[in-house]
Design an enzyme around this catalytic site. Structure first.
Site, PDB file in Angstrom:
ATOM      1  N   LYS A 155     -12.015  82.809  33.447  1.00  0.00           N
ATOM      2  CA  LYS A 155     -12.907  81.837  32.984  1.00  0.00           C
ATOM      3  C   LYS A 155     -14.593  82.023  33.022  1.00  0.00           C
ATOM      4  CE  LYS A 155     -10.380  79.555  35.977  1.00  0.00           C
ATOM      5  NZ  LYS A 155      -9.329  80.285  36.303  1.00  0.00           N
ATOM      6  N   ILE A 156     -14.926  82.683  34.261  1.00  0.00           N
ATOM      7  CA  ILE A 156     -16.420  82.953  34.448  1.00  0.00           C
ATOM      8  C   ILE A 156     -16.784  84.046  33.975  1.00  0.00           C
ATOM      9  CG2 ILE A 156     -17.931  83.211  36.199  1.00  0.00           C
ATOM     10  CD1 ILE A 156     -16.311  81.819  38.304  1.00  0.00           C
ATOM     11  N   ASP A 175     -10.283  94.181  31.727  1.00  0.00           N
ATOM     12  CA  ASP A 175      -9.406  93.314  32.547  1.00  0.00           C
ATOM     13  C   ASP A 175      -8.128  93.756  32.610  1.00  0.00           C
ATOM     14  OD1 ASP A 175      -7.868  90.779  33.010  1.00  0.00           O
ATOM     15  OD2 ASP A 175      -9.936  89.953  33.179  1.00  0.00           O
ATOM     16  N   PRO A 208     -11.276  88.321  40.937  1.00  0.00           N
ATOM     17  CA  PRO A 208     -10.646  87.507  42.448  1.00  0.00           C
ATOM     18  C   PRO A 208     -10.466  88.552  43.467  1.00  0.00           C
ATOM     19  CG  PRO A 208      -8.673  87.926  41.261  1.00  0.00           C
ATOM     20  CD  PRO A 208     -10.166  88.435  40.205  1.00  0.00           C
ATOM     21  N   THR A 234     -21.135  87.963  41.621  1.00  0.00           N
ATOM     22  CA  THR A 234     -21.263  86.511  42.109  1.00  0.00           C
ATOM     23  C   THR A 234     -19.731  86.038  42.367  1.00  0.00           C
ATOM     24  OG1 THR A 234     -20.924  86.083  39.745  1.00  0.00           O
ATOM     25  CG2 THR A 234     -23.267  85.854  40.526  1.00  0.00           C
ATOM     26  N   SER A 235     -18.903  87.150  42.688  1.00  0.00           N
ATOM     27  CA  SER A 235     -17.607  86.897  43.043  1.00  0.00           C
ATOM     28  C   SER A 235     -17.039  86.661  44.494  1.00  0.00           C
ATOM     29  CB  SER A 235     -16.491  88.030  42.133  1.00  0.00           C
ATOM     30  OG  SER A 235     -16.502  87.477  40.847  1.00  0.00           O
ATOM     31  N   ASP A 260     -24.556  87.262  45.139  1.00  0.00           N
ATOM     32  CA  ASP A 260     -24.385  86.136  45.514  1.00  0.00           C
ATOM     33  C   ASP A 260     -23.497  86.016  46.811  1.00  0.00           C
ATOM     34  OD1 ASP A 260     -25.187  83.026  45.363  1.00  0.00           O
ATOM     35  OD2 ASP A 260     -23.132  82.800  44.541  1.00  0.00           O
ATOM     36  N   GLU A 265     -20.269  88.039  54.797  1.00  0.00           N
ATOM     37  CA  GLU A 265     -20.988  86.875  54.809  1.00  0.00           C
ATOM     38  C   GLU A 265     -20.659  85.625  55.811  1.00  0.00           C
ATOM     39  OE1 GLU A 265     -20.314  85.724  50.653  1.00  0.00           O
ATOM     40  OE2 GLU A 265     -19.485  84.175  51.109  1.00  0.00           O
ATOM     41  N   HIS A 297     -24.374  82.825  48.328  1.00  0.00           N
ATOM     42  CA  HIS A 297     -23.048  82.043  47.986  1.00  0.00           C
ATOM     43  C   HIS A 297     -23.378  80.759  47.234  1.00  0.00           C
ATOM     44  CE1 HIS A 297     -18.550  82.587  48.353  1.00  0.00           C
ATOM     45  NE2 HIS A 297     -18.839  81.805  47.068  1.00  0.00           N
TER      46      HIS A 297
HETATM   47  P1  NAI Z   1     -10.117  83.972  36.874  1.00  0.00           P
HETATM   48  O1  NAI Z   1      -8.776  83.858  37.504  1.00  0.00           O
HETATM   49  O2  NAI Z   1     -10.237  82.790  35.760  1.00  0.00           O
HETATM   50  O3  NAI Z   1     -10.448  85.383  36.227  1.00  0.00           O
HETATM   51  C1  NAI Z   1     -10.051  86.469  36.999  1.00  0.00           C
HETATM   52  C2  NAI Z   1     -10.005  87.848  36.001  1.00  0.00           C
HETATM   53  O4  NAI Z   1      -9.990  88.874  36.841  1.00  0.00           O
HETATM   54  C3  NAI Z   1      -8.567  87.507  35.193  1.00  0.00           C
HETATM   55  O5  NAI Z   1      -8.986  87.583  33.909  1.00  0.00           O
HETATM   56  C4  NAI Z   1      -7.881  88.662  35.800  1.00  0.00           C
HETATM   57  O6  NAI Z   1      -6.968  89.146  34.802  1.00  0.00           O
HETATM   58  C5  NAI Z   1      -8.879  89.638  36.134  1.00  0.00           C
HETATM   59  N1  NAI Z   1      -8.427  90.850  37.032  1.00  0.00           N
HETATM   60  C6  NAI Z   1      -7.721  90.262  38.195  1.00  0.00           C
HETATM   61  N2  NAI Z   1      -7.401  91.618  38.956  1.00  0.00           N
HETATM   62  C7  NAI Z   1      -7.862  92.479  38.297  1.00  0.00           C
HETATM   63  C8  NAI Z   1      -8.006  93.879  38.512  1.00  0.00           C
HETATM   64  N3  NAI Z   1      -7.693  94.587  39.531  1.00  0.00           N
HETATM   65  N4  NAI Z   1      -8.814  94.650  37.261  1.00  0.00           N
HETATM   66  C9  NAI Z   1      -9.152  94.098  36.403  1.00  0.00           C
HETATM   67  N5  NAI Z   1      -9.031  92.817  36.228  1.00  0.00           N
HETATM   68  C10 NAI Z   1      -8.466  92.051  37.173  1.00  0.00           C
HETATM   69  O7  NAI Z   1     -11.069  83.646  37.867  1.00  0.00           O
HETATM   70  P2  NAI Z   1     -12.452  82.822  37.764  1.00  0.00           P
HETATM   71  O8  NAI Z   1     -12.662  81.487  37.586  1.00  0.00           O
HETATM   72  O9  NAI Z   1     -13.264  83.525  36.434  1.00  0.00           O
HETATM   73  O10 NAI Z   1     -13.460  83.238  38.966  1.00  0.00           O
HETATM   74  C11 NAI Z   1     -13.743  84.779  39.248  1.00  0.00           C
HETATM   75  C12 NAI Z   1     -14.044  84.898  41.002  1.00  0.00           C
HETATM   76  O11 NAI Z   1     -15.372  84.482  40.934  1.00  0.00           O
HETATM   77  C13 NAI Z   1     -13.141  84.130  41.653  1.00  0.00           C
HETATM   78  O12 NAI Z   1     -11.822  84.871  42.050  1.00  0.00           O
HETATM   79  C14 NAI Z   1     -14.052  83.697  42.856  1.00  0.00           C
HETATM   80  O13 NAI Z   1     -13.827  84.898  43.760  1.00  0.00           O
HETATM   81  C15 NAI Z   1     -15.417  83.764  42.257  1.00  0.00           C
HETATM   82  N6  NAI Z   1     -16.236  82.617  42.281  1.00  0.00           N
HETATM   83  C16 NAI Z   1     -17.453  82.662  42.950  1.00  0.00           C
HETATM   84  C17 NAI Z   1     -17.887  81.469  42.945  1.00  0.00           C
HETATM   85  C18 NAI Z   1     -19.497  81.526  43.614  1.00  0.00           C
HETATM   86  O14 NAI Z   1     -20.260  80.293  44.128  1.00  0.00           O
HETATM   87  N7  NAI Z   1     -20.019  82.498  44.090  1.00  0.00           N
HETATM   88  C19 NAI Z   1     -17.625  80.168  42.446  1.00  0.00           C
HETATM   89  C20 NAI Z   1     -16.264  80.287  41.929  1.00  0.00           C
HETATM   90  C21 NAI Z   1     -15.597  81.479  41.534  1.00  0.00           C
END
Ligand code: NAI
Length: 332
Positions: A155-156, A175, A208, A234-235, A260, A265, A297
């Site tokens: 999503k992000i 991905d 993630p 930012t993950s 971030d 942290e 964060h």
């Molecule tokens: P999402 O679940 O929609 O997307 C994650 C993507 O990573 C998926 O397409 C998945 O196939 C891919 N993926 C997983 N393992 C992989 C690997 N080993 N190699 C390649 N691709 C891989 O998650 P979303 O919503 O996009 O969020 C991503 C991360 O952002 C979250 O897991 C969270 O940790 C972080 N986050 C940080 C925030 C902040 O305030 N800094 C706020 C919200 C989320």
């Protein structure tokens, strides 16, 4: 009334939870400390605990929560690496999260960090306030025409990629599960990780944290990056091996780093430490580099995201009380 304890509570959490639809049916206890094995007993008598990214809910903590009668762990975030899901299942405690409260908030922050770092806006702001109007050492680069590598196109990552396309960047992506239609629609090309590392001027991480992605960026990965490339995370902090990152900064291999999130942290971010000495030497060192920009964060921190987090979490708590299943996609 449903009893619920919210941990690591900040004034903005209270503000948004206190006005979410249906909030009057929940008796909230807001705790400023975090939930963990040591503090699990504070949830005795609660049906719900609501936690954030740095609460540490391991098996011992979950056993304590179950003993005290907790039935639901509600994460007010997307990532869930800090909860032992297997233990929760064993102890009969449901776990929910907010999978997508505002992917735009995080993507826009990632871009904001890069623009600030590249164009030295943080330094210019301070200079001008001290009446120093010199432009020396503020030279940046155009984003247009640069190659941006997006790792993780969920999503992000997808929104971040689209914003970079808006800057006329060439965007490549990696991905485990590519979204081919989306990529074709936006002129984005999926590549192998090696190609992405070797050809990107800027890399942004949107993965993630899992056992497979822990230290995804280590010495070898970083060495494959272009000399002078920028890295944005930012993950989750633990995606990057901080020691290897520091070495690459010291040799000048990396042009800039925007974070971030940080590997260690927990216990530092979200708090005011201005009156204490920071005990984390690697964080202290990172903070000395002029080409490193760190925020605490805060990528999620927009009005829209806070409102959505409170809405989804409150509705899931009310559903528990009504013996209804959680909202679609929120159960873990
Ligand atoms: P999402 O679940 O929609 O997307 C994650 C993507 O990573 C998926 O397409 C998945 O196939 C891919 N993926 C997983 N393992 C992989 C690997 N080993 N190699 C390649 N691709 C891989 O998650 P979303 O919503 O996009 O969020 C991503 C991360 O952002 C979250 O897991 C969270 O940790 C972080 N986050 C940080 C925030 C902040 O305030 N800094 C706020 C919200 C989320």
């Amino acid at each position: 009334m449903i009893t619920a304890a919210l941990y690591d509570a900040k004034p903005y959490d209270r503000e948004y939870f206190d006005r979410a639809l249906g909030h009057e049916r929940i008796a909230w206890q807001f705790h400023e400390f975090r939930l963990g094995a040591q503090t699990a007993a504070t949830a005795d008598g609660m049906r719900v605990v609501c936690i954030f990214v740095n609460d540490h809910v391991d098996r011992t903590c979950i056993a304590g929560l179950a003993k005290g009668g907790v039935k639901l762990i509600a994460l007010r975030c997307a990532g869930f690496n800090n909860v032992d899901l297997k233990a929760a299942q064993e102890f009969g405690i449901a776990v929910v999260r907010v999978p997508a409260y505002s992917p735009h908030a995080v993507a826009e922050h990632a871009i904001g960090l890069l623009l600030t770092l590249n164009r030295h806006i943080h330094r210019a702001y301070n200079r001008v306030r001290e009446h120093n109007f010199s432009l020396n050492r503020l030279v940046g680069f155009d984003l247009a025409g640069k190659t941006v590598g997006i790792i993780g196109t969920g999503k992000i990552g997808r929104i971040t990629a689209q914003i970079f396309r808006g800057f006329d960047c060439r965007v490549i992506a990696h991905d485990l599960m590519p979204t081919a239609d989306w990529a074709a629609q936006h002129g984005i090309e999926y590549t192998s990780l090696t190609t992405l590392l070797q050809s990107s001027d800027i890399i942004s991480l949107h993965l993630p944290l899992t056992p497979e992605t822990f230290h995804f960026f280590h010495r070898d990965t970083i060495q494959q990056m272009k000399h002078g490339a920028y890295l944005i995370n930012t993950s989750r902090g633990k995606l990057i091996d901080t020691t290897a990152l520091l070495d690459a900064l010291k040799t000048g291999h990396l042009g800039g780093v925007a974070l971030d999130v940080y590997e260690e942290e927990e216990g530092v971010f979200f708090e005011d430490h201005s009156e204490h000495l920071l005990q984390d030497d690697e964080l202290n060192l990172l903070l000395t580099f002029p080409n490193v920009l760190i925020t605490s964060h805060q990528a999620f921190l927009t009005r829209e995201a806070l409102g959505e987090i409170a809405r989804v979490t409150t509705e899931n708590i009310l559903r528990l009380d009504a013996e209804q299943p959680p909202l679609d996609g929120t159960a873990l």
